[in-house]
Scaffold this active site. Sequence first.
Site, PDB file in Angstrom:
ATOM      1  N   GLY A   1     -33.597 -31.643  26.525  1.00 61.79           N
ATOM      2  CA  GLY A   1     -34.143 -32.854  27.134  1.00 61.79           C
ATOM      3  C   GLY A   1     -33.945 -34.077  26.265  1.00 61.79           C
TER       4      GLY A   1
ATOM      5  N   SER B   1     -34.984 -31.636  15.029  1.00 57.98           N
ATOM      6  CA  SER B   1     -34.245 -32.910  15.010  1.00 57.98           C
ATOM      7  C   SER B   1     -32.882 -32.758  14.366  1.00 57.98           C
ATOM      8  CB  SER B   1     -35.013 -33.990  14.240  1.00 57.98           C
ATOM      9  OG  SER B   1     -36.251 -34.222  14.802  1.00 57.98           O
TER      10      SER B   1
ATOM     11  N   ALA C   1     -25.249 -39.881  12.169  1.00 56.83           N
ATOM     12  CA  ALA C   1     -26.516 -39.697  12.883  1.00 56.83           C
ATOM     13  C   ALA C   1     -27.467 -38.845  12.058  1.00 56.83           C
ATOM     14  CB  ALA C   1     -26.266 -39.038  14.226  1.00 56.83           C
ATOM     15  N   LYS C   2     -28.719 -39.232  12.056  1.00 54.00           N
ATOM     16  CA  LYS C   2     -29.780 -38.402  11.493  1.00 54.00           C
ATOM     17  C   LYS C   2     -30.737 -38.019  12.631  1.00 54.00           C
ATOM     18  CE  LYS C   2     -31.084 -41.477   8.210  1.00 54.00           C
ATOM     19  NZ  LYS C   2     -31.705 -42.011   6.957  1.00 54.00           N
TER      20      LYS C   2
ATOM     21  N   GLU D   1     -38.316 -35.347  15.773  1.00 57.53           N
ATOM     22  CA  GLU D   1     -39.594 -35.025  15.114  1.00 57.53           C
ATOM     23  C   GLU D   1     -40.293 -36.261  14.524  1.00 57.53           C
ATOM     24  OE1 GLU D   1     -37.717 -31.676  15.953  1.00 57.53           O
ATOM     25  OE2 GLU D   1     -39.578 -31.198  14.932  1.00 57.53           O
TER      26      GLU D   1
END
Lengths: 321, 770, 215
Positions: B492, B533, B721-722, B726
């Site tokens: 999602g 994450s 990207a990180k 979370e």
Amino acid sequence: MLPNFAYIRARTKQEALNNLGSEGAHVHAGGTDILGCARAEVFEVEKIVSISRLEELRGITRSSDGSLRIGALTTISEIAQSPLVQESYPGLAQAAGDVASPQLRNQGTLGGNLCQRPRCWYFRGDFHCAKKGGDLCYAVEGENRYHAILGGDPCYIVHPSDTAPMLVALGAEIHISGAAGSRSMPLQDFFVLPDQDLSRENLLEPGEIVTEVLLPGASGIKSSYRKIRERGAWDFALVSVALAVRMNGSTIAEARLVLGGVAPVPWRAEAAERALIGKQPSPSVAADAAAAAVAGAQPLEQNAYKVLLAKGAILESLLAL
Amino acid sequence: MTEARYYERGPIPETPEPKQRQDHWTATKVVGQALPRVDAYQRLSGAAIYPSDVNLPEMLYGAVLRCPHAHAKVQSLDTTAAEQMPGVRAILTAESPGTDIPWQPESEGPASVLFDSVCRFEGEAVAAVAAATPYQAHDALRTIRVVYDVLPAVSNPQAALEPGAPKVHPDGNSSGEPSTYERGDVNAGFDAADAVVEETFAVPFLLHTPLEPHGCVARWEGDKLTLWESTQGVYNVQSQTAAALDLPLSHVRVIGHYVGGGFGSKLAIGKYTLIAALLAKQTAKPVKVFLSREETLLCVGNRPGGTMRLKAGAKRDGSLTALEFEALGSGGAYSPYGTGLFDWQIRDLYNCSNVRTKGQSAYINAGEERPMRAPGHPQGSWALEQILDALAEKLGLDPLELRLRNLTTVSQARGGIPYTSTGFKECLEEGARAFGWAAARARPAADGALVRGVGMGGCTWIAGAGGPPSTAIVKYFADGSVNLNMGASDIGTGTKTVMAMVVAEELGVPLERIQIEHADTGTTEFATASGGSKTVPTESPAVRAAALDCKEQLLVMAAADLETPVGDLQLHEGEVFSSRDSSKRMAVKEISQFQRRRTVVGIGYRGPNPEGKATCPFAAQFCEVEVDKLTGEVRVLRFLGAHDSGRVMSRLTYDNQVYGGIVMGIGFGLMERRVLDEKQTGKMVNRNWHDYKIPTAMDVPAAIESLPIEIQDLECNTTGAKGLGEPVTIPTAAAIANAVYHATGVRVTEAPINPTRLLELLAAHDQRRA
Amino acid sequence: MEDNHRKKKNAAEPGVTRRHFLTGTGLGAVGLATGVPAVEGDTKTDSAVVIEAGQTVPVTLQINGVRKRLLVEPRWSLAYVLREQLVMTGTKLGCDRGECGACTVLVDDVPRYSCMTLTLEAEDSKITTLEGLLDGEELGDVQRAFAEKDAFQCGYCTPGQVMAVEGLLRSNPDPSIEEIRTGVSGNLCRCGTYPNIFKAAHLAADMKRGRGGGS
């Protein structure tokens, strides 16, 4: 999943009454409460008697004397959205609009809202509590933050209805039909405390159904409903305050103050009413009334906040007059 | 080390380094845009088949009989009546052949089996039934007669550690030696402090409650099993099921194209998975087992609650001199991770040389914890962000200023290695500016019953770097359309959309011409479960590498046709052209070699993370609340989340994560708590969505603002990207608590904050002031 | 099991009167494997309709303009029948106890929880599910607005949210933000996408009004 039950669709009121007398027979109007109880096996449901198609029990009509008749099958949404209700009984429109969620308001009926079983998590859960014939009210020693501070002994449920306190405040009368005939009474007298009868919350006998609620004319009556809950929708009142007053100039001529969420029945705070009648609304009058309303409260371990909350909510309601 | 559990479960099978050199994107055409999701149509039309939607010919329905007691021994179990019930096709009990399966043998917790004769929590599985309809399955369950020897139960970690407490396990209730951490000299730190504050905090056990219940459909074809499971990671389900049933991995195919939420509770299989497989085997029919909502609240995970004591010292200038933290929690009846990562914020976020932490976990008679959105972090943040506000007040500093004076660029908890990037300072400063912090903070207090206040909190998240292994395949078709193959689930967060955007970026293919095959162990590549994450930073570099591999092959082929150096060629929207010579161009489909081959397949791997560095997301959140002092009602008026999660890969799904994390944090702050009947039966009294309250549309501000702090991270991975999913929920509840304090002067140390708690605190506060 | 003649949108539905209930009309068309033998019910018209526990009876439902005939037990919820008997899985089931809204459908244009609605109670009513908002294979207005505003994450509550918004807009074409909030307050979204749902509801209202209203 729902257990097995027989289903009877009544086409007339008489058919419904004929079928409701037997053990394990339960009435289905909107169905939201009876199906929930059946699924959770709160009590045995052997037979569901659906009255949902009895059009004669539906609708809101005003009589020439100004009184309002609300059929028991009228949905909560219909009450909340009724111009007649909004205009003359704004507190009732508010209370109806505060019930559960839109879908349940669309489905649930006034009769069902008044007769719904309590939401005590012990009663609804798989605990063989006193109300279900067991020995113990688990709330006494247990998790009782949502339970009664007034009128509790020996069972500390709170009455879950939003419309009931408001209708009591408005002086409503309830009409009931049974195989033996019809009867009516002030709604206030319809509800019973657990020390009168532990197994039920009202005087409806097996085989009887609520047919309508009659509201006296509201000319000169101001009404309001204030509900405090933990979340903004689909939640029952921690405390609610139903208020109906008639002003005479700047003084309060008549007052009815009924609390929800604090007792096993809609709790009429007559001491508070006495503290208001003949007074001009002011912070100190309001504070006196609020204190009087909860004077006899006996909180359990976790629900002393309800005393403060009831006082605060009453204060707010009165100051908003 | 409890933290290892969350970001590296055992030895990691590395995937090879990508073959192509990957320059960092400078300007992007697709990545970062606000584009509707690639699976919006499926999810909105009803075309998406979630595992709970699967309906197979002759499918039966399974249901699980669960122990109604918090602690009990099964004395006897009689299924005679159930066998005769209409529609019943199979019954499983501990006596049934093949059910003697060790449960969670890899866990560090105590051993158990599928149907354990001792039930250590309410909701433990005792037997199961398959029948023609789910109604009939439940009818049959009602007729199974179980005689239990009900044992004393213990419901909270404090009570569990007291002498004479009922024993959850024969060896007692301690989940082992406390986990400890220490750096510097804490006593000296407190001695050097000009101000010291200390407080005890408490947080309740929370529940994931994803909208789709847990469950699966199992179907055998001979000795091969297919599972449609509502899961965050199909490969986890495959390996755990194969191990439990002693099957080759190749004989367990797990499909999880859609999953109706998980939040950490669907990273692993449940007993229901094995029960479905066994019932299907016994009946030779497909079997669907989806739990009731009540079951999902009892026995498929929770976020541990507990108590925390936190002491903090600082110099007059605000610099922290010491932090000391102690936590007591519980992972339920079987997990030893009752305080896992509670202390991570305290250890890592703010600059402090002297830190000591201790976490003790006890077994209790309740369902087992499972990781829930930022395990341990929101709990620790509840304590840390509140104590910082208390410290700031004592020092006469603005809470924001105190945080700004304790920034660091190294991961202190990891021995001081540098972060590949940190935008924490920018999150605080730019977030405060956008929120209007200074003005809101300076606003004079109202004197009526309705009072307003603002609060904030910061955070980091231990993982969020992602990492190997991951393999992705990009298949370029003859007409310039593309198939992307990856194993990851899209829970999602928009994984599919982000990955399609990466492919579009590199291959110049419009999103609508990309088809994605994913989350199927039979047909897609290995991926770790989507959680922590780490999905975007794990998968996006692999997908990018696959796209680049594909592109390079196409360009090499085109270079032969165009007789031009490969290095000059570019690919966009089905055309190859030379950046030097505009006459050198051709449609991809006309490349002669490609015409014969029809497809080009690019393979991409996730390379390793940089050595000696840490990659973490950071955030600051700000909120404004209104408190009705007469009723104790708290209304959240607005929220702003300023997040450094590296590159914004997809603006719509990015903002959506921020909103969603804040909404979940509002639930923690204002209403959620699991309630056990501690003093009597130990049973859970609020196992439904009416009594376990999660936020509705009425409880969240329409005005939630997402402010991306897009720090370029050139080192973390090849997309920059990180993680995001979370951190968005870590500081939320603490920020609300700080705002309530600002509004009322009352510090609520025990969550949640609502009339049931706040009114009495307000009254006590007024009394003290009077 | 279902009539193939799909009704034109907004066309009047054939009247299904109470007499269809328990008459034999559906029996020729039934055939779903329910594990329970079909029982021919009481067809007398001069007394209450009585169905014993565990019996199945034929029922005719009007779903998205299509008449469907099938056998049901008295206790079967509309959500169960839609999902497991008719395999119309656009309608989701999150709690089966009227608390989450994932199963929301329109019954005579009004949003209701199909998990708390007995199928027998829905006979004679016009039932609209998520699938019924599609125009052919194209998304309807509310669905398109949800896509554009990213008003979902996992998507499992989404059909219910869409139906709640659709129901709201059918009775109130121009809702305020507070009316929108209230309108979807019976639909839980654990992913927490409410702010985008509010935006999508506004957009859908604009889209519907833009084309002269009506669905």
